[in-house]
Design an enzyme around this catalytic site. Structure first.
Site, PDB file in Angstrom:
ATOM      1  N   ASN A 146     -10.503  -3.529  -6.416  1.00 16.79           N
ATOM      2  CA  ASN A 146      -9.741  -2.499  -7.132  1.00 16.79           C
ATOM      3  C   ASN A 146     -10.298  -2.181  -8.523  1.00 16.79           C
ATOM      4  O   ASN A 146      -9.960  -1.148  -9.104  1.00 16.79           O
ATOM      5  CB  ASN A 146      -8.266  -2.896  -7.268  1.00 16.79           C
ATOM      6  CG  ASN A 146      -7.474  -2.766  -5.977  1.00 16.79           C
ATOM      7  OD1 ASN A 146      -6.495  -3.479  -5.760  1.00 16.79           O
ATOM      8  ND2 ASN A 146      -7.872  -1.865  -5.094  1.00 16.79           N
ATOM      9  N   ASP A 156       0.833  -1.208   0.000  1.00 15.16           N
ATOM     10  CA  ASP A 156       0.000   0.000   0.000  1.00 15.16           C
ATOM     11  C   ASP A 156       0.868   1.258   0.000  1.00 15.16           C
ATOM     12  O   ASP A 156       1.969   1.260   0.549  1.00 15.16           O
ATOM     13  CB  ASP A 156      -0.913  -0.030   1.243  1.00 15.16           C
ATOM     14  CG  ASP A 156      -2.092   0.915   1.079  1.00 15.16           C
ATOM     15  OD1 ASP A 156      -2.358   1.379  -0.052  1.00 15.16           O
ATOM     16  OD2 ASP A 156      -2.761   1.199   2.093  1.00 15.16           O
TER      17      ASP A 156
HETATM   18  C1  FPP Z   1      -1.991   0.165  -3.346  1.00 19.08           C
HETATM   19  O1  FPP Z   1      -1.560   1.495  -3.372  1.00 19.08           O
HETATM   20  C2  FPP Z   1      -1.527  -0.512  -4.524  1.00 19.08           C
HETATM   21  C3  FPP Z   1      -2.309  -1.128  -5.457  1.00 19.08           C
HETATM   22  C4  FPP Z   1      -3.773  -1.203  -5.395  1.00 19.08           C
HETATM   23  C5  FPP Z   1      -1.740  -1.733  -6.648  1.00 19.08           C
HETATM   24  C6  FPP Z   1      -0.441  -2.424  -6.413  1.00 19.08           C
HETATM   25  C7  FPP Z   1       0.239  -2.461  -7.680  1.00 19.08           C
HETATM   26  C8  FPP Z   1       1.564  -2.489  -7.858  1.00 19.08           C
HETATM   27  C9  FPP Z   1       2.588  -2.569  -6.801  1.00 19.08           C
HETATM   28  C10 FPP Z   1       2.116  -2.401  -9.208  1.00 19.08           C
HETATM   29  C11 FPP Z   1       1.625  -3.406 -10.144  1.00 19.08           C
HETATM   30  C12 FPP Z   1       1.951  -4.773  -9.756  1.00 19.08           C
HETATM   31  C13 FPP Z   1       2.490  -5.659 -10.578  1.00 19.08           C
HETATM   32  C14 FPP Z   1       2.693  -7.051 -10.136  1.00 19.08           C
HETATM   33  C15 FPP Z   1       2.897  -5.269 -11.908  1.00 19.08           C
HETATM   34  P1  FPP Z   1      -2.654   2.647  -3.439  1.00 19.08           P
HETATM   35  O2  FPP Z   1      -2.845   2.999  -4.878  1.00 19.08           O
HETATM   36  O3  FPP Z   1      -3.898   2.229  -2.722  1.00 19.08           O
HETATM   37  O4  FPP Z   1      -1.893   3.773  -2.675  1.00 19.08           O
HETATM   38  P2  FPP Z   1      -2.546   4.916  -1.754  1.00 19.08           P
HETATM   39  O5  FPP Z   1      -3.165   4.202  -0.553  1.00 19.08           O
HETATM   40  O6  FPP Z   1      -1.374   5.753  -1.375  1.00 19.08           O
HETATM   41  O7  FPP Z   1      -3.549   5.629  -2.595  1.00 19.08           O
END
Ligand code: FPP
Length: 244
Positions: free
Chosen positions: A78, A30
């Site tokens: 998501n 996250d």
């Molecule tokens: C959470 O951060 C992250 C995600 C929902 C996506 C995770 C994706 C990756 C690490 C990259 C893609 C993965 C691969 C395997 C290619 P958030 O967007 O919720 O962050 P925030 O809480 O700061 O808004």
């Protein structure tokens, strides 16, 4: 702060001890969006650096002797994010798979995708399955939870058992039909980004997992902090409901 990952300084980590005690580590990745915002960048830039950081974290865990890693890359919830953001994560995933196929002999990592692949188009499904097949013989495992939700996984497991004609089920039956049946339950679940919740991740498998929450945003989680997290885990007294 309970389970905060900065308690152990300058850790000395024994690979033998890690191999015995930390067979499976899981990460809730996250904080990509906040990481990007702090730099005046679009959210998708955060995911790009997040995907790059996954390589760094996976390599460090492997060096430390951890045999299985699971990361929460994309939840069943998501899909409700803006289309532009979902599309950019899917593009990153495609590139990630292409690079993993290309570098498989150097990295020696087995990739497994956890979650229902039926939602993806046939091109994406082929890509995911090809990577799984081409790396199936490697010992170190990187599970990537994609279109994954733990409740959905439990429903899927129970429905498989019903379809097989079971009238009653055991814990062992349920575990054996989960997406993670090829790995032991996680010993440690780490969440970056400062929130204290599990967010529908590995609910069944987390029964006796140790938990670690760090404020560090996912793209910033580096080798030094991984080492501190692992060293801290090795000091924990796991009693599994028993007494010493
Ligand atoms: C959470 O951060 C992250 C995600 C929902 C996506 C995770 C994706 C990756 C690490 C990259 C893609 C993965 C691969 C395997 C290619 P958030 O967007 O919720 O962050 P925030 O809480 O700061 O808004």
């Amino acid at each position: 702060m309970l389970g905060f990952s900065k308690r152990v300084k300058n850790p000395q980590i024994s690979k033998d001890e890690v191999e015995q005690k930390l067979r499976h580590i899981a990460f809730i990745m996250d904080g990509n969006g906040r990481w990007a915002k702090k730099r005046g960048l679009p959210r998708k830039a955060g995911h790009k650096y997040g995907a790059e950081n996954l390589r760094r974290v996976a390599n460090r865990c492997k060096e430390l002797g951890i045999k299985a890693i699971t990361v929460y890359a994309f939840s069943t919830e998501n899909w409700s994010r803006p289309k532009d953001e979902v599309d950019s994560i899917m593009r990153l995933l495609c590139n990630f798979c292409d690079e993993a196929v290309r570098d498989r002999e150097k990295n020696k990592i087995r990739f497994v995708f956890l979650g229902d692949k039926a939602v993806f188009d046939s091109e994406m499904r082929d890509k995911l399955e090809k990577l799984e097949e081409m790396t199936a013989d490697y010992e170190h495992i990187l599970n990537i939870a994609l279109n994954y939700g733990a409740r959905d996984e439990l429903v899927h497991s129970v429905n498989s058992l019903i379809a097989e004609g079971k009238e009653s089920v055991t814990e062992q039956d349920i575990s054996s039909r989960l997406y993670t049946s090829h790995v032991p339950d996680p010993d440690l679940i780490v969440r970056t980004g400062g929130d204290f919740r599990i967010s529908n991740f590995l609910l069944w498998q987390a029964a006796y997992a140790e938990l670690c929450f760090t404020k560090t945003l996912w793209p910033d989680l580096d080798e030094r902090e991984i080492d501190r997290i692992v060293a801290d885990f090795l000091t924990r007294d796991r009693r599994y409901g028993n007494v010493k």
